[in-house]
Motif scaffolding. Sequence first.
Motif, PDB file in Angstrom:
ATOM      1  N   ASN A  43      42.688  38.064  99.889  1.00  0.00           N
ATOM      2  CA  ASN A  43      44.010  38.659  99.562  1.00  0.00           C
ATOM      3  C   ASN A  43      44.452  39.723 100.568  1.00  0.00           C
ATOM      4  N   VAL A  44      44.377  39.360 101.825  1.00  0.00           N
ATOM      5  CA  VAL A  44      44.681  40.335 102.876  1.00  0.00           C
ATOM      6  C   VAL A  44      46.173  40.345 103.217  1.00  0.00           C
ATOM      7  N   CYS A  45      46.729  41.553 103.327  1.00  0.00           N
ATOM      8  CA  CYS A  45      48.135  41.734 103.732  1.00  0.00           C
ATOM      9  C   CYS A  45      48.190  42.713 104.898  1.00  0.00           C
ATOM     10  N   LYS A  46      49.148  42.504 105.801  1.00  0.00           N
ATOM     11  CA  LYS A  46      49.350  43.443 106.903  1.00  0.00           C
ATOM     12  C   LYS A  46      50.822  43.414 107.310  1.00  0.00           C
ATOM     13  N   SER A  47      51.431  44.596 107.396  1.00  0.00           N
ATOM     14  CA  SER A  47      52.850  44.685 107.801  1.00  0.00           C
ATOM     15  C   SER A  47      52.984  45.603 109.002  1.00  0.00           C
ATOM     16  N   PHE A  48      53.976  45.319 109.834  1.00  0.00           N
ATOM     17  CA  PHE A  48      54.343  46.207 110.941  1.00  0.00           C
ATOM     18  C   PHE A  48      55.810  46.560 110.760  1.00  0.00           C
ATOM     19  N   LYS A  49      56.074  47.841 110.512  1.00  0.00           N
ATOM     20  CA  LYS A  49      57.432  48.295 110.209  1.00  0.00           C
ATOM     21  C   LYS A  49      58.019  47.405 109.107  1.00  0.00           C
ATOM     22  N   ASP A  50      59.059  46.629 109.430  1.00  0.00           N
ATOM     23  CA  ASP A  50      59.652  45.824 108.356  1.00  0.00           C
ATOM     24  C   ASP A  50      59.250  44.349 108.437  1.00  0.00           C
ATOM     25  N   VAL A  51      58.191  44.044 109.201  1.00  0.00           N
ATOM     26  CA  VAL A  51      57.747  42.647 109.321  1.00  0.00           C
ATOM     27  C   VAL A  51      56.426  42.449 108.573  1.00  0.00           C
ATOM     28  N   ASP A  52      56.402  41.500 107.657  1.00  0.00           N
ATOM     29  CA  ASP A  52      55.151  41.150 106.969  1.00  0.00           C
ATOM     30  C   ASP A  52      54.415  40.143 107.838  1.00  0.00           C
ATOM     31  N   ALA A  53      53.428  40.621 108.618  1.00  0.00           N
ATOM     32  CA  ALA A  53      52.742  39.733 109.569  1.00  0.00           C
ATOM     33  C   ALA A  53      51.764  38.807 108.864  1.00  0.00           C
ATOM     34  N   VAL A  54      51.051  39.319 107.874  1.00  0.00           N
ATOM     35  CA  VAL A  54      50.105  38.496 107.088  1.00  0.00           C
ATOM     36  C   VAL A  54      50.351  38.789 105.615  1.00  0.00           C
ATOM     37  N   ARG A  55      50.532  37.689 104.834  1.00  0.00           N
ATOM     38  CA  ARG A  55      50.927  37.885 103.427  1.00  0.00           C
ATOM     39  C   ARG A  55      49.903  37.248 102.481  1.00  0.00           C
ATOM     40  N   ASN A  56      49.095  38.100 101.921  1.00  0.00           N
ATOM     41  CA  ASN A  56      48.165  37.696 100.856  1.00  0.00           C
ATOM     42  C   ASN A  56      47.320  36.474 101.246  1.00  0.00           C
ATOM     43  N   ILE A  91      41.054  22.792 110.189  1.00  0.00           N
ATOM     44  CA  ILE A  91      42.317  23.316 110.712  1.00  0.00           C
ATOM     45  C   ILE A  91      43.066  24.048 109.599  1.00  0.00           C
ATOM     46  N   VAL A  92      43.465  25.285 109.914  1.00  0.00           N
ATOM     47  CA  VAL A  92      44.272  26.070 108.967  1.00  0.00           C
ATOM     48  C   VAL A  92      45.634  26.272 109.617  1.00  0.00           C
ATOM     49  N   MET A  93      46.677  25.753 108.935  1.00  0.00           N
ATOM     50  CA  MET A  93      48.023  25.886 109.499  1.00  0.00           C
ATOM     51  C   MET A  93      48.701  27.096 108.888  1.00  0.00           C
ATOM     52  N   MET A  94      49.236  27.943 109.768  1.00  0.00           N
ATOM     53  CA  MET A  94      49.887  29.170 109.286  1.00  0.00           C
ATOM     54  C   MET A  94      51.331  29.237 109.726  1.00  0.00           C
ATOM     55  N   ASP A  95      52.151  29.843 108.908  1.00  0.00           N
ATOM     56  CA  ASP A  95      53.530  30.149 109.310  1.00  0.00           C
ATOM     57  C   ASP A  95      54.021  31.334 108.497  1.00  0.00           C
ATOM     58  N   GLN A  96      54.727  32.232 109.164  1.00  0.00           N
ATOM     59  CA  GLN A  96      55.313  33.414 108.540  1.00  0.00           C
ATOM     60  C   GLN A  96      54.308  34.181 107.679  1.00  0.00           C
ATOM     61  N   GLY A  97      53.108  34.324 108.226  1.00  0.00           N
ATOM     62  CA  GLY A  97      52.092  35.155 107.579  1.00  0.00           C
ATOM     63  C   GLY A  97      51.362  34.499 106.427  1.00  0.00           C
ATOM     64  N   GLU A  98      51.614  33.207 106.199  1.00  0.00           N
ATOM     65  CA  GLU A  98      50.952  32.540 105.066  1.00  0.00           C
ATOM     66  C   GLU A  98      50.228  31.292 105.528  1.00  0.00           C
ATOM     67  N   ILE A  99      49.221  30.886 104.762  1.00  0.00           N
ATOM     68  CA  ILE A  99      48.529  29.625 105.061  1.00  0.00           C
ATOM     69  C   ILE A  99      49.291  28.490 104.382  1.00  0.00           C
ATOM     70  N   LEU A 100      49.695  27.503 105.198  1.00  0.00           N
ATOM     71  CA  LEU A 100      50.449  26.373 104.657  1.00  0.00           C
ATOM     72  C   LEU A 100      49.524  25.233 104.263  1.00  0.00           C
ATOM     73  N   ALA A 101      48.455  25.043 105.041  1.00  0.00           N
ATOM     74  CA  ALA A 101      47.553  23.925 104.762  1.00  0.00           C
ATOM     75  C   ALA A 101      46.190  24.238 105.343  1.00  0.00           C
ATOM     76  N   ASP A 102      45.135  23.669 104.741  1.00  0.00           N
ATOM     77  CA  ASP A 102      43.772  23.975 105.166  1.00  0.00           C
ATOM     78  C   ASP A 102      42.916  22.738 104.925  1.00  0.00           C
ATOM     79  N   GLY A 103      42.266  22.231 105.958  1.00  0.00           N
ATOM     80  CA  GLY A 103      41.393  21.075 105.762  1.00  0.00           C
ATOM     81  C   GLY A 103      41.012  20.456 107.094  1.00  0.00           C
ATOM     82  N   THR A 104      40.270  19.338 107.033  1.00  0.00           N
ATOM     83  CA  THR A 104      39.965  18.616 108.274  1.00  0.00           C
ATOM     84  C   THR A 104      41.233  17.888 108.709  1.00  0.00           C
ATOM     85  N   LEU A 105      41.222  17.388 109.909  1.00  0.00           N
ATOM     86  CA  LEU A 105      42.407  16.680 110.418  1.00  0.00           C
ATOM     87  C   LEU A 105      42.741  15.499 109.512  1.00  0.00           C
TER      88      LEU A 105
END
Lengths: 306, 369
Positions: A7-20, A199-213
């Motif tokens: 459940n890791v979160c990290k923000s820079f100013k007004d950008v949520d770089a990593v979301r939960n 492979i873990v696919m990420m976008d906008q600070g979130e994990i979209l998909a996780d698994g083998t190819l």
Amino acid sequence: MTIEVRNVCKSFKDVDAVRNVSLRVESGEALALLGPNGAGKTTLVEMIEGVQIPDSGEIKILEKTWAKDEHFLRKEIGLALQETRFQDRLTVEETLGLFAGFYGLNQVRTREVLEIIQLESKRDTWVVQLSGGQRQRLALGIAILPRPQILILDEPTTGLDPNARRDLWKILEDFKSTGTTLILTTHYMEEAEFLCERIVMMDQGEILADGTLAQLLDKFGEGDLIEYVIDGSNPTDETNLLGGVLSCRWDSETGQGNLTVNSISETLPKFLDLIKNSEVSLTSLECRRRTLDDLFLAMSGRHLDE
Amino acid sequence: MNSILFQLVISQFKLFFREPGVVFWSFGFPVVMAWILGIAFANKGEILRNVAIVTENPAVVSALPKWLHEKSGTVDNQLSGEAELEWEVGMNAGDQARFRFRAMSEEEAVLALKRGQISLWIEGSPETNLSYRFDPDNADARLTYLLLETAFREKISSEIKAEIRPLTMVGIRYVDFLIPGLMAMSIMNACLWGIGWNLIELRIKKLLRRIVATPLRKSIFLISHGLNRMILSAAEMLLLYIFAYFYFDIRIQGSLLALALVFLSGYCAFAGIAILISSRVQNTQSGYGMINIVTMPMFILSGIFFSYHNFPDWLIPYVEVLPLTMLTNSLRGIITEGIGLAQVIQPSLGLFGIGAVCFALGLKLYLWH
């Protein structure tokens, strides 16, 4: 377990770089974090590397935390950061020797690493005189110097030509056999496919998909693709009648269309017959399996290399 | 010495000596500066003072007037009627002067003044009235006027003039004033550019972030930078002193122990300032700006090249607490006045204090990543 991100979160100013984000990486696993620029990959690995501190959530590495066991973890993690520029006027061997000193290693290990990264002939060359690929190999050499349990590489081949990229892949492929846990961030799907089982696919600070190819393609990317460009009116009204077509898209301005089908061999002859019998001419045709980029596009609306 | 500390210091030496430009600016430049300024101000001889004679009559603008030849004693000389004349007056050091007169129109004189080719011009004639035209705020022009006026008057006066006896005691030459100032400046530059700029550059290259991602202790890393530059800075000072010793015959009058203490305290002060100013800077422009904003005021105010006692009285107490002023005054006291350990303890403690506060603050703010 080697790495546990909870459940890791990290923000820079007004950008949520990593979301939960939560992630578990097992010992010896090779994991690719795949996503376009700004997806949050680098911020996530920098938190794992102890370079950034999470705003919330917890990261455990080898059952230890950065707050309590920094010195231990620094010895067990080898890393290559994005765009590190080493001292221009130190030689390759001096640079490796200096970093070896930081880990309390001797010259024997420096020479071993020189051999692994295939830079023996450049040992007396100043860093400033190395090519981009050679500098990346040096960065990799420094990362593997301490024989780390975990190797983290942040976009190791970005900006390299295809030959230099393949040279680095070969070194990494050999190194994987030592059982080191590998985390790699990249926006090249071929790199993720070639080097990593998971492979873990990420976008906008979130994990979209996780698994083998295979898992990802099965789960999110059913079907193969027929891509075409035609000159003339839209034949897609009738493409649904071809059989085996899962979805179809058509852009009337560019004349580009694509069909997602169960089987190319079954649908393609029917599609070609349809074109032949209609008033249009086919200017381009490509049939292929779906890729990670297609999956990513379907999930996020963006391409990996954006 | 800790082996990794030794290895880091050696690497930094290699990097230093592999950059010929850096070696020149560190070692060569202070010596060249000492030589040029020492020569320029110590062995001036008689400066040639250019003076324009503005002729009212445009028909004879190219010729110097007759009254000037009479006053300068060149009336029978071949030069009579020429457009240019050199005149040397005085017998002793202190009252000697050389003038070069040139005939010009007023327009040409204004242009020459703007270009710095002359500092004053003369209009009229002794029969009517001689007018000296110059900027009264220009000290050099005023001196030229006084020398010229005296020289003209002496030619027609037989009064006994006051005697000038040149001072020749140790430590009063301009170069004696200059060399300790250059030494202090060299310590400041060694720290701010050698430590501060190097650390900023490592951060910009992301190498700082890579180094602290290893088990190397941050304190060892910083100490290695400080130690490396301290050795180089001591070598720079020694080289400058050897040059001054042989070329300008400068001797250290005071205690060597006091000199070592002042060097160490000055070095600590500027090393601390270097750590503080490099603590947050993340790009080249800000780096140059930060270093210049610290060095330039001290460079101008701290009395490196000229005494700060010419500044307004209200400013002097502030100037005297600047670290470069404290360092310069202490070095100057030891080298030219012969002061000892007791007299430098207070400024040295002040310098150590500045260094400690800046270092602590810098470490607290330090952006390692």
